[in-house]
Design an enzyme around this catalytic site. Structure first.
Site, PDB file in Angstrom:
ATOM      1  N   SER A  83       0.676  -1.205   0.096  1.00 49.56           N
ATOM      2  CA  SER A  83       0.089   0.150   0.045  1.00 49.56           C
ATOM      3  C   SER A  83       0.807   1.332  -0.041  1.00 49.56           C
ATOM      4  CB  SER A  83      -0.824   0.004   1.268  1.00 49.56           C
ATOM      5  OG  SER A  83      -2.199  -0.782   0.894  1.00 49.56           O
ATOM      6  N   LYS A 136       0.338   3.340  -2.809  1.00 50.83           N
ATOM      7  CA  LYS A 136      -0.817   4.127  -2.999  1.00 50.83           C
ATOM      8  C   LYS A 136      -0.549   5.708  -3.052  1.00 50.83           C
ATOM      9  CE  LYS A 136      -3.830   0.751  -1.020  1.00 50.83           C
ATOM     10  NZ  LYS A 136      -4.648   0.246   0.193  1.00 50.83           N
ATOM     11  N   TYR A 156      -2.979  -2.548 -10.453  1.00 49.31           N
ATOM     12  CA  TYR A 156      -2.985  -2.071  -9.139  1.00 49.31           C
ATOM     13  C   TYR A 156      -2.014  -3.266  -8.224  1.00 49.31           C
ATOM     14  CZ  TYR A 156      -4.406  -2.141  -4.353  1.00 49.31           C
ATOM     15  OH  TYR A 156      -4.631  -2.142  -2.925  1.00 49.31           O
ATOM     16  N   TYR A 201      -4.844   4.321   7.642  1.00 46.88           N
ATOM     17  CA  TYR A 201      -6.201   3.387   7.723  1.00 46.88           C
ATOM     18  C   TYR A 201      -6.909   3.878   8.974  1.00 46.88           C
ATOM     19  CZ  TYR A 201      -3.453   0.620   4.548  1.00 46.88           C
ATOM     20  OH  TYR A 201      -2.657   0.140   3.592  1.00 46.88           O
ATOM     21  N   VAL A 250       1.004  -3.725   3.659  1.00 43.75           N
ATOM     22  CA  VAL A 250       1.100  -5.119   4.401  1.00 43.75           C
ATOM     23  C   VAL A 250       2.292  -5.897   4.128  1.00 43.75           C
ATOM     24  CG1 VAL A 250      -1.533  -5.316   4.602  1.00 43.75           C
ATOM     25  CG2 VAL A 250      -0.148  -6.183   2.483  1.00 43.75           C
TER      26      VAL A 250
HETATM   27  N1  GLN Z   1      -1.967  -5.391  -2.248  1.00 38.03           N
HETATM   28  C1  GLN Z   1      -2.718  -5.068  -1.063  1.00 38.03           C
HETATM   29  C2  GLN Z   1      -4.304  -5.349  -1.154  1.00 38.03           C
HETATM   30  O1  GLN Z   1      -4.758  -4.582  -1.903  1.00 38.03           O
HETATM   31  C3  GLN Z   1      -2.101  -3.657  -0.316  1.00 38.03           C
HETATM   32  C4  GLN Z   1      -2.882  -3.620   1.090  1.00 38.03           C
HETATM   33  C5  GLN Z   1      -1.810  -2.954   2.027  1.00 38.03           C
HETATM   34  O2  GLN Z   1      -1.006  -2.825   1.818  1.00 38.03           O
HETATM   35  N2  GLN Z   1      -2.590  -2.463   3.022  1.00 38.03           N
HETATM   36  O3  GLN Z   1      -4.831  -6.031  -0.036  1.00 38.03           O
END
Ligand code: GLN
Length: 662
Positions: A119, A122, A244, A296, A314
């Site tokens: 993430s 992002k 993505y 988050y 993650v």
């Molecule tokens: N690729 C992961 C997902 O879409 C990214 C989520 C994350 O890093 N929080 O679930």
């Protein structure tokens, strides 16, 4: 209570306080550190391993190493398992890297181990979407409101028919859908190239993590098709999803993350490669959504405790940014219940608390921007002027006011400066800003100064700038382009002289008539001499003319005569040690005597005197002066006395000036 004393860090011994006092004595070269403290303040090195003797290690390295040590065995949390491939991560991996906004980095632990960015991609892709479409267009498609929900929650801003923000999966997929390009390959290359510019090296993809998420990311697929159904995104949805998943599978290390964060801290330019990763105008937008939504449903507490714009993934990474100062990258794949790296959060909390990094923890109030100010007349340029010009300057020089500035010009300091100028303005006509000690100036400060300049002009007052740093001067000229002539001098003395000339020309227009040749009687040192005395002196004096640019005196010449400038301008400069630059030591206007030191100390000339314009001098050769002594002893004494007066006058002026400047 025990103290630890170290002698230059080479040898450590432990003594009681009494022993220490006895041993140290007055002025003894001991460094004393408390190990225990009753006052409750944690000493910097408490519980820390000191570095090897005889090697000076930065306390930041020491501190990071100890922080790493403190959490090394903390195994709270769990590996992300919903992407099967991520369960293969080594739970022990733990790295911390701090990178200053100028590129210097401090790394500890597993700082080079590669893992997937997830993430943290992002905010970076969000930046690219902003570049592709502009912020208003992007805002229509992706909001900026925190959800207070988990990263993979299926909630949408139904009122505006868009996902809440680009940091949760729904918003990130919609953001990726906005990335321009010619098909999947081209679009992905744009993303990968941009990430590589942030990191300062070519990044690659973990194909197995990509394949793993692509095969199992049903929830993300569901989110994307829901968004397609409501018109939040458009086809080709499966390409957007692949893009993505692939951006999430880009491999980075904690060091890469720190460099990415430092790039954001450095206004979008990688501080090591100097390559721009994101347009400067979008940096604050990216940091804003990181601050409000980056962690988050832990975002609120994160801002409360750490107070830095940040993003987690993650894969176990976290980036945090202190704008203008530095970036942090951490890696530890054990996640808490929010999906944030557990140790990463602990490390960031400690960093923020220990070094007071919370962006709202403002310990500085605006610096004092004006180092000192002085009025013209009292303090003059290096131009020595004849009596008539000096008289005009003595009575009108106060119209010049100079401000020596220091530090950074930003809104708060520019406001201070403008306030001072307005308060001082009733008497001022020429406002001179000495920028030698300015470190930088932001746009808001320059805009305020431009408005001030216009307001001054409206009152027939003039803003004169001098010795601005190169960048500030070019920003200033850009901001003022097309708005008439800019008075920007490279040199403060030249700027001051410019103002003086203006003042003299207004006060006594005849004082500076271009081709006027002052008679011998009007030379400063001969004022007060009778016509008879002047007549007797004249035969001992020669008149010499010089073209503009000609040497009147050359360094190394025999110092055997005195000069009186009758017309034109001349200046003294010396060549600096580097043999390239010259400094103007003094400059002369008609009426002024120069070269007089030679009469008392002889020898050779130590500087050049050059005619700046066509000039005429009356020259008194010392051999002639000796003849005068023999034939006209009384007149000779008058001349010597006048020279003595000249020197005391100059000394008195310099003393007054030093006083005005302290
Ligand atoms: N690729 C992961 C997902 O879409 C990214 C989520 C994350 O890093 N929080 O679930």
């Amino acid at each position: 209570m025990f103290w630890r004393i170290s002698n230059g860090g080479a040898k450590l011994e432990t003594k009681t306080v009494q022993e220490t006092k006895a041993a140290a004595g007055f002025g003894a070269p001991y460094i004393v550190r408390t190990l225990e403290n009753g006052a409750g303040h944690a000493p910097i090195l408490e519980g820390m391993k000191l570095p090897t003797p005889n090697t000076l290690t930065s306390p930041i390295d020491v501190w990071l190493r100890n922080l790493h040590e403190k959490y090394r065995n903390n195994m709270h949390g769990h590996l992300a398992s919903y992407i099967p491939e991520l369960t293969k991560a080594d739970a022990k991996h733990f790295g911390i890297v701090l990178a200053a906004a100028d590129g210097k980095s401090y790394a500890t632990g597993d700082s080079e181990v590669l893992f997937t960015i997830q993430s943290i991609s992002k905010p970076l892709v969000y930046g690219l979407a902003l570049e592709d479409h502009g912020s208003e267009a992007v805002l229509k498609r992706v909001g900026v409101e925190p959800t207070g929900e988990a990263f993979n929650s299926i909630v949408m801003d139904e009122l505006n028919n868009r996902p809440f923000n680009p940091m949760v999966n729904a918003g990130a997929i919609a953001t990726t859908a906005l990335i321009r390009g010619n098909g999947f390959e081209d679009r992905f290359k744009r993303i990968l190239d941009m990430f590589s510019r942030y990191a300062g090296r070519q990044l690659t993809v973990d194909e197995s993590v990509f394949a793993s998420e692509r095969a199992t990311g049903h929830r993300n697929r569901a989110i994307a098709y829901l968004q397609l159904n409501s018109g939040m995104i458009e086809e080709p949805v499966s390409e957007h999803l692949d893009l993505y998943f692939r951006q999430c599978a880009i491999l980075v290390s904690a060091r890469d993350l720190a460099m990415m964060a430092a790039t954001l801290a450095n206004n979008g330019v990688n501080p090591v490669t100097h390559e721009r990763a994101i347009a400067p105008e979008h940096v604050k937008t990216v940091l804003s959504v990181m601050a409000s939504c980056g962690m988050y449903d832990y975002s609120g507490e994160w801002v409360y405790r750490v107070g830095l714009p940040a993003k987690s993934g993650v894969g176990g990474g976290i980036i945090a940014v202190l704008p203008g100062q530095f970036g942090v990258g951490t890696f530890s794949p054990l996640l808490d219940d929010h999906g944030n790296s557990h140790r990463g959060i602990e490390v960031c909390k400690e960093l923020s608390q220990r070094f007071h990094l919370h962006v709202y923890d403002m310990h500085f109030v605006a610096d004092n921007i004006v180092r000192r100010s002085y009025r013209g007349g009292g303090v003059t340029s290096k131009r020595l002027r004849g009596a008539r010009e000096r008289k005009a300057l003595d009575s009108h020089g106060h119209q010049i006011i100079a401000y020596e500035l220091q530090g950074g010009l930003y809104f708060a300091t520019a406001e201070q400066l403008v306030r001072r100028i307005v308060e001082d303005s009733p008497q001022s006509k020429y406002v001179l800003l000495d920028g030698r000690r300015i470190s930088r100036a932001d746009q808001s400060a320059l805009m305020l100064l431009r408005d001030l300049k216009l307001a001054l002009a409206h009152e027939s007052k003039v803003l004169v700038l001098a010795a601005l740093p190169e960048q500030v001067q070019s920003d200033w000229l850009k901001l003022n382009s097309g708005a008439g002539l800019e008075l920007c001098f490279g040199d403060v003395d030249a700027a001051l002289e410019y103002c003086e000339t203006k003042v003299i020309l207004t006060a006594d227009p005849g004082a500076m008539a271009a081709d006027a040749l002052l008679p011998l009687a009007d030379m400063d040192i001969l004022r007060g001499f009778s016509a008879d005395e002047i007549g007797k002196l004249a035969p001992y004096i020669q008149t010499s003319s010089y073209d503009a640019g000609a040497f009147i005196i050359r360094e190394g010449d025999a110092a055997d005569r005195l000069y009186l400038l009758a017309s034109g301008s001349a200046s003294v400069d010396i060549v600096l040690d580097d043999a390239k630059s010259r400094v103007r030591l003094a400059a002369f206007r008609p009426g002024v005597a120069f070269g007089e030191f030679a009469l008392f100390d002889g020898g050779r000339r130590v500087a050049n005197v050059v005619a700046e314009t066509a000039a005429v001098c009356y020259v008194l050769d010392f051999a002639n002066l000796e003849r005068l002594e023999a034939t006209e002893p009384k007149l000779y004494r008058r001349v010597l006395f006048a020279l003595g007066r000249l020197l005391t006058d100059r000394l008195r002026r310099v003393t007054a000036e030093v006083r005005a400047l302290t």
